[in-house]
Design a protein around this motif. Structure first.
Motif, PDB file in Angstrom:
ATOM      1  N   TYR A 337       0.850  -1.192   0.000  1.00  0.00           N
ATOM      2  CA  TYR A 337       0.000   0.000   0.000  1.00  0.00           C
ATOM      3  C   TYR A 337       0.883   1.238   0.000  1.00  0.00           C
ATOM      4  CZ  TYR A 337       1.118   0.974   4.896  1.00  0.00           C
ATOM      5  OH  TYR A 337       1.786   1.282   6.059  1.00  0.00           O
ATOM      6  N   ARG A 338       0.270   2.352  -0.344  1.00  0.00           N
ATOM      7  CA  ARG A 338       0.958   3.637  -0.237  1.00  0.00           C
ATOM      8  C   ARG A 338      -0.076   4.710   0.097  1.00  0.00           C
ATOM      9  NH1 ARG A 338       2.759   5.088  -6.505  1.00  0.00           N
ATOM     10  NH2 ARG A 338       0.666   5.143  -7.417  1.00  0.00           N
ATOM     11  N   ILE A 339       0.409   5.784   0.709  1.00  0.00           N
ATOM     12  CA  ILE A 339      -0.440   6.878   1.143  1.00  0.00           C
ATOM     13  C   ILE A 339      -0.089   8.131   0.353  1.00  0.00           C
ATOM     14  CG2 ILE A 339      -1.239   8.249   3.101  1.00  0.00           C
ATOM     15  CD1 ILE A 339      -1.887   5.294   3.338  1.00  0.00           C
ATOM     16  N   ASP A 340      -1.102   8.743  -0.258  1.00  0.00           N
ATOM     17  CA  ASP A 340      -0.934  10.008  -0.982  1.00  0.00           C
ATOM     18  C   ASP A 340       0.169   9.929  -2.033  1.00  0.00           C
ATOM     19  OD1 ASP A 340      -2.937  11.115   0.607  1.00  0.00           O
ATOM     20  OD2 ASP A 340      -1.520  11.746   2.140  1.00  0.00           O
ATOM     21  N   GLY A 341       0.244   8.808  -2.760  1.00  0.00           N
ATOM     22  CA  GLY A 341       1.207   8.675  -3.848  1.00  0.00           C
ATOM     23  C   GLY A 341       2.633   8.483  -3.403  1.00  0.00           C
ATOM     24  N   GLY A 342       2.852   8.113  -2.147  1.00  0.00           N
ATOM     25  CA  GLY A 342       4.221   7.930  -1.642  1.00  0.00           C
ATOM     26  C   GLY A 342       4.804   6.587  -2.049  1.00  0.00           C
ATOM     27  N   THR A 343       5.771   6.128  -1.301  1.00  0.00           N
ATOM     28  CA  THR A 343       6.469   4.879  -1.601  1.00  0.00           C
ATOM     29  C   THR A 343       5.599   3.680  -1.227  1.00  0.00           C
ATOM     30  OG1 THR A 343       8.579   5.971  -1.143  1.00  0.00           O
ATOM     31  CG2 THR A 343       8.575   3.553  -1.163  1.00  0.00           C
ATOM     32  N   TRP A 344       5.623   2.652  -2.078  1.00  0.00           N
ATOM     33  CA  TRP A 344       4.896   1.424  -1.775  1.00  0.00           C
ATOM     34  C   TRP A 344       5.536   0.744  -0.569  1.00  0.00           C
ATOM     35  CZ3 TRP A 344       0.285   0.235  -3.657  1.00  0.00           C
ATOM     36  CH2 TRP A 344      -0.121   0.787  -4.873  1.00  0.00           C
ATOM     37  N   GLN A 345       4.709   0.253   0.353  1.00  0.00           N
ATOM     38  CA  GLN A 345       5.179  -0.409   1.556  1.00  0.00           C
ATOM     39  C   GLN A 345       4.463  -1.741   1.734  1.00  0.00           C
ATOM     40  OE1 GLN A 345       5.407   2.368   5.037  1.00  0.00           O
ATOM     41  NE2 GLN A 345       4.283   3.747   3.700  1.00  0.00           N
ATOM     42  N   SER A 346       5.114  -2.671   2.411  1.00  0.00           N
ATOM     43  CA  SER A 346       4.496  -3.962   2.698  1.00  0.00           C
ATOM     44  C   SER A 346       3.416  -3.774   3.764  1.00  0.00           C
ATOM     45  CB  SER A 346       5.541  -4.958   3.194  1.00  0.00           C
ATOM     46  OG  SER A 346       6.478  -5.240   2.181  1.00  0.00           O
ATOM     47  N   TYR A 347       2.270  -4.372   3.546  1.00  0.00           N
ATOM     48  CA  TYR A 347       1.164  -4.284   4.508  1.00  0.00           C
ATOM     49  C   TYR A 347       1.302  -5.415   5.523  1.00  0.00           C
ATOM     50  CZ  TYR A 347      -3.573  -4.403   6.415  1.00  0.00           C
ATOM     51  OH  TYR A 347      -4.650  -4.406   7.258  1.00  0.00           O
ATOM     52  N   THR A 348       1.427  -5.052   6.787  1.00  0.00           N
ATOM     53  CA  THR A 348       1.584  -6.044   7.849  1.00  0.00           C
ATOM     54  C   THR A 348       0.427  -6.043   8.828  1.00  0.00           C
ATOM     55  OG1 THR A 348       2.880  -4.453   9.132  1.00  0.00           O
ATOM     56  CG2 THR A 348       4.101  -5.953   7.703  1.00  0.00           C
ATOM     57  N   GLY A 349      -0.509  -5.138   8.672  1.00  0.00           N
ATOM     58  CA  GLY A 349      -1.641  -5.067   9.578  1.00  0.00           C
ATOM     59  C   GLY A 349      -2.293  -3.702   9.527  1.00  0.00           C
ATOM     60  N   SER A 350      -3.439  -3.573  10.177  1.00  0.00           N
ATOM     61  CA  SER A 350      -4.187  -2.316  10.173  1.00  0.00           C
ATOM     62  C   SER A 350      -3.344  -1.170  10.730  1.00  0.00           C
ATOM     63  CB  SER A 350      -5.469  -2.470  10.999  1.00  0.00           C
ATOM     64  OG  SER A 350      -6.288  -3.495  10.475  1.00  0.00           O
ATOM     65  N   PHE A 351      -3.612   0.040  10.231  1.00  0.00           N
ATOM     66  CA  PHE A 351      -2.870   1.212  10.691  1.00  0.00           C
ATOM     67  C   PHE A 351      -3.818   2.404  10.738  1.00  0.00           C
ATOM     68  CE2 PHE A 351      -2.464   0.854   6.118  1.00  0.00           C
ATOM     69  CZ  PHE A 351      -2.753   2.130   5.656  1.00  0.00           C
ATOM     70  N   TYR A 352      -3.390   3.460  11.445  1.00  0.00           N
ATOM     71  CA  TYR A 352      -4.207   4.653  11.614  1.00  0.00           C
ATOM     72  C   TYR A 352      -3.691   5.808  10.764  1.00  0.00           C
ATOM     73  CZ  TYR A 352      -6.897   2.841  15.563  1.00  0.00           C
ATOM     74  OH  TYR A 352      -7.745   2.124  16.344  1.00  0.00           O
ATOM     75  N   LEU A 353      -4.633   6.640  10.305  1.00  0.00           N
ATOM     76  CA  LEU A 353      -4.334   7.951   9.740  1.00  0.00           C
ATOM     77  C   LEU A 353      -4.800   8.991  10.748  1.00  0.00           C
ATOM     78  CD1 LEU A 353      -5.510   7.444   6.039  1.00  0.00           C
ATOM     79  CD2 LEU A 353      -3.200   7.225   6.963  1.00  0.00           C
ATOM     80  N   TYR A 354      -3.982  10.031  10.975  1.00  0.00           N
ATOM     81  CA  TYR A 354      -4.252  10.979  12.049  1.00  0.00           C
ATOM     82  C   TYR A 354      -4.814  12.275  11.478  1.00  0.00           C
ATOM     83  CZ  TYR A 354      -3.588  13.403  16.482  1.00  0.00           C
ATOM     84  OH  TYR A 354      -3.781  14.096  17.648  1.00  0.00           O
ATOM     85  N   VAL A 355      -5.849  12.821  12.109  1.00  0.00           N
ATOM     86  CA  VAL A 355      -6.570  13.975  11.593  1.00  0.00           C
ATOM     87  C   VAL A 355      -5.676  15.201  11.440  1.00  0.00           C
ATOM     88  CG1 VAL A 355      -7.327  14.729  13.882  1.00  0.00           C
ATOM     89  CG2 VAL A 355      -8.672  15.371  11.885  1.00  0.00           C
ATOM     90  N   LEU A 356      -4.643  15.355  12.298  1.00  0.00           N
ATOM     91  CA  LEU A 356      -3.773  16.529  12.203  1.00  0.00           C
ATOM     92  C   LEU A 356      -3.016  16.586  10.888  1.00  0.00           C
ATOM     93  CD1 LEU A 356      -2.224  16.991  15.755  1.00  0.00           C
ATOM     94  CD2 LEU A 356      -4.021  18.310  14.644  1.00  0.00           C
ATOM     95  N   ASP A 357      -2.853  15.444  10.214  1.00  0.00           N
ATOM     96  CA  ASP A 357      -2.136  15.422   8.945  1.00  0.00           C
ATOM     97  C   ASP A 357      -3.040  15.750   7.763  1.00  0.00           C
ATOM     98  OD1 ASP A 357       0.335  14.614  10.082  1.00  0.00           O
ATOM     99  OD2 ASP A 357      -0.475  12.585  10.286  1.00  0.00           O
ATOM    100  N   TYR A 358      -4.340  15.843   7.998  1.00  0.00           N
ATOM    101  CA  TYR A 358      -5.279  16.036   6.880  1.00  0.00           C
ATOM    102  C   TYR A 358      -6.320  17.096   7.241  1.00  0.00           C
ATOM    103  CZ  TYR A 358      -3.078  11.777   5.295  1.00  0.00           C
ATOM    104  OH  TYR A 358      -2.153  10.849   4.891  1.00  0.00           O
ATOM    105  N   GLN A 359      -5.830  18.289   7.551  1.00  0.00           N
ATOM    106  CA  GLN A 359      -6.736  19.376   7.914  1.00  0.00           C
ATOM    107  C   GLN A 359      -7.472  19.941   6.704  1.00  0.00           C
ATOM    108  OE1 GLN A 359      -7.053  20.557  11.354  1.00  0.00           O
ATOM    109  NE2 GLN A 359      -6.214  18.493  11.395  1.00  0.00           N
ATOM    110  N   THR A 360      -6.823  20.009   5.553  1.00  0.00           N
ATOM    111  CA  THR A 360      -7.415  20.666   4.384  1.00  0.00           C
ATOM    112  C   THR A 360      -7.490  19.761   3.161  1.00  0.00           C
ATOM    113  OG1 THR A 360      -5.236  21.528   3.733  1.00  0.00           O
ATOM    114  CG2 THR A 360      -6.601  22.917   5.158  1.00  0.00           C
ATOM    115  N   ALA A 361      -6.850  18.613   3.173  1.00  0.00           N
ATOM    116  CA  ALA A 361      -6.850  17.734   1.995  1.00  0.00           C
ATOM    117  C   ALA A 361      -7.226  16.321   2.411  1.00  0.00           C
ATOM    118  CB  ALA A 361      -5.465  17.728   1.332  1.00  0.00           C
ATOM    119  N   ALA A 362      -7.804  15.582   1.454  1.00  0.00           N
ATOM    120  CA  ALA A 362      -8.211  14.202   1.723  1.00  0.00           C
ATOM    121  C   ALA A 362      -6.994  13.285   1.776  1.00  0.00           C
ATOM    122  CB  ALA A 362      -9.176  13.717   0.650  1.00  0.00           C
ATOM    123  N   ALA A 363      -7.109  12.198   2.529  1.00  0.00           N
ATOM    124  CA  ALA A 363      -6.089  11.145   2.543  1.00  0.00           C
ATOM    125  C   ALA A 363      -6.440  10.125   1.461  1.00  0.00           C
ATOM    126  CB  ALA A 363      -6.044  10.466   3.906  1.00  0.00           C
TER     127      ALA A 363
END
Length: 615
Positions: A337-363
């Motif tokens: 998986y990757r977030i916002d077009g970043g580097t592809w990473q191996s998925y090892t389990g569920s993870f959180y996205l934090y609201v402070l990182d997405y004040q004005t743009a969608a994740a």
């Protein structure tokens, strides 16, 4: 006790000639020894290179014995890649021997530079005629050493098809594919080959034949079929009159067997041969039919992306949990998986996205299934989004700050009386240095204004000027409270309190940075919440930019010894409970933004290694 003197004639010493001879001998040995030392590292490197080449050549022998092919190898690097592969699933199940990697998957080569290649230095090169690695001291650029790269350990091992000399059984329960034949069945027909080269088959000599038998019929036509259809269940039918013949068949070049009607399991990449063998002297055996069955790759299905909310919400979904699920069998793939077009990473389990990182743009979350089997292709990319939060308010106003309630050594000296607060705070009794005596250490808070600030939005709370003075022992302060008053829209005042630690670092590190004292926020979050437009909010602080004589991290402000510096203090209004993570340190954390508690723990642990106290 009476000592008997030693006669002078018994005393013996070295002559000048003997001393000079010993000195010359030692000097000669030293010259010889120093002459050998520079060559020792080179000789050691060459010895290691020879030993590594010998080991790799041994691995080549094992690799080829168990079905590996070196036809595509053109360099030492190609060879290392080949020896690091393992046999695919089909080959592995039929190989009686080694099927895994022959060398460490972390092994990599270090090539000579062009300049090194012009010197008389040993190098490893690939001899494509002999299929061996050789060492030479001249010629083209070669491999000067073999090393282990730990970053390669996490990469998946590539698979390849190998052709072992002998294959284990696929259909029989015996070691090789074989069926017992009754003793009166007769010997196998003369001339029946084990390889699919003949196009016809002649039976044993006998009386003139009445005709030639027809070849058996295959229930599945030869060709390529999707890998998901395997294993194929093949049936053979005898088209000849009853009692004249029986069907004989061979799978993947194995021994000829009598067909008794049960389905034959056919794997991808298998050839099945069959003919009708005459049991009547008047008939000739049929021709041999050889059918090849191969597999066409199948594209994996895109994985599912599930988010705990479609939009960030300050009230309930400050953290959004992301879970990715494969559709196909997990043994066939690895999830990335990757977030916002970043580097592809191996998925090892569920993870959180934090609201402070997405004040004005969608994740934006993307995921894919990456094939680990040669018969499958990577999936298309799945996409999911989490919308930014709706802003609950936008306010303007001003800030002010003050210090109160200092605590410290038994002889603490400070400008603040008990219960008093001020935007200026000093502590410590300066060391008497005559005309060079400096003021005590001090903090000064400068107010700031802000405009249209929303929840979760970073704004300037104020500026702190920190003077790091030289004070006498037992006169300093260890903590002080920082009180920040925020005036909203010129009518409402909200107060937030923070505890500051005053850390005196012992001098003597040898660098200004190492001797710098600092102020640290014990907690980035205010100790109590304030109500704003019907909801309870806390203020989260962090240090920002500083002037030349200082430097900062998120929770501390450092100033060089006997220097003064100013640093910005930033704040963010968060709903009470949303600034802390929803999971403890053992829970899943996201990588689209740094989890605040983890960051604070790391910084705190690092700072705790610095001894407090001293000047």
């Amino acid at each position: 006790m009476k000592l008997t003197p030693i006669a002078q004639s018994e005393i013996r010493a070295f002559t000048l000639i003997e001393v000079l001879g010993a000195v010359l001998l030692i000097a000669a040995l030293s010259v010889l020894t120093m002459g050998l030392i520079p060559d020792t590292p080179k000789r050691a490197a060459e010895a290691k290179l020879k030993n590594d080449v010998r080991t790799l050549n041994t691995a080549i022998d094992v690799y080829t014995i168990f079905g590996g092919s070196l036809d595509s190898v053109d360099s030492v690097s190609d060879l290392v890649t080949k020896l690091q592969t393992r046999a695919d699933a089909v080959t592995a199940t039929q190989t009686a021997g080694l099927t895994g990697s022959l060398i460490d998957p972390r092994l990599t080569v270090e090539m000579q530079t062009t300049e090194e290649a012009t010197e008389n230095a040993p190098r490893a090169i690939w001899n494509s005629l002999k299929k061996r690695i050789e060492i030479t001291h001249s010629g083209a650029v070669g491999v000067k050493s073999f090393k282990l790269d730990t970053s390669l350990a996490s990469l998946p091992i590539q698979q390849e098809e190998r052709t072992p000399t002998m294959r284990l059984a696929r259909t029989s329960t015996w070691i090789w594919d074989y069926n017992d034949v009754s003793s009166n069945a007769g010997a196998p027909p003369t001339g029946v080959p084990y390889n699919p080269t003949p196009t016809s088959f002649s039976g044993p000599a006998g009386p003139p034949a009445s005709g030639t038998l027809d070849a058996p019929l295959f229930s599945i036509a030869p060709g390529a079929y999707p890998i998901t259809d395997y294993n194929l269940n093949l049936k053979l039918t005898n088209p000849n009159p009853s009692g004249l013949s029986r069907i004989r068949y061979s799978v993947a070049g194995g021994p000829w067997q009598t067909y008794f009607g049960s389905p034959i399991a056919v794997w991808p990449g298998t050839q099945v041969q069959a003919f009708c063998e005459s049991v009547d002297a008047g008939w000739n055996n049929s021709s041999i039919t050889a059918n090849d069955y191969n597999a066409t790759p199948v594209t994996l299905q895109a994985p599912y992306i599930n988010t705990s909310a479609a939009q960030f919400d300050y009230d309930s979904d400050a953290n959004v949990l992301v879970t990715i699920t494969a559709v196909d069998h997990p043994d066939l793939l690895s999830l990335e998986y990757r977030i916002d077009g970043g580097t592809w990473q191996s998925y090892t389990g569920s993870f959180y996205l934090y609201v402070l990182d997405y004040q004005t743009a969608a994740a934006t979350i993307e995921a894919r299934s990456v094939a680990v089997d040669s018969y499958y292709l990577d999936s298309s990319i799945s996409t999911a989004s989490v919308l930014p939060p709706a802003m609950p308010f936008a306010i303007s106003g001003a800030t002010s700050g003050s210090f109160k309630d200092p605590a410290g050594d038994s002889g603490m000296v400070t400008n603040l009386a008990p219960g008093e607060s001020n935007n200026f705070f000093s502590w410590g009794d300066p060391v008497d240095q005559g005309s060079d005596t400096t003021p005590p250490s001090s903090l000064t808070f400068t107010d700031a204004n802000f405009t249209d600030v929303s929840a979760g939005e970073r704004f300037l709370v104020g500026t702190i000027n920190y003077y790091n003075g030289t004070i006498q022992s037992n006169t300093g302060a260890n903590t002080v409270k920082l009180v920040t008053d925020i005036n909203f829209n010129g009518t409402e005042v909200r107060t937030f309190e923070f505890d500051l630690e005053l850390i005196n670092v012992p001098n003597g590190s040898g660098t200004p940075e190492g001797d710098a004292d600092f102020v640290r926020l014990q907690s980035l979050s205010s100790s109590a919440a304030a109500t704003i437009e019907g909801s309870d909010y806390i203020l989260v602080l962090e240090f920002g930019e500083t002037t030349d004589s200082g430097f900062s991290t998120i929770d501390q402000f450092n100033v060089f010894e006997s220097a003064s510096a100013s640093g910005n203090l930033y704040g963010t209004l968060m709903l009470a409970g949303s600034a802390a993570p929803l999971e403890d340190s053992d829970g899943p954390t996201g990588d689209a933004g740094t989890d605040m508690s983890d960051l604070l723990n790391d910084v705190s642990n690092a700072l705790n290694t610095i001894p407090s106290g001293g000047e």
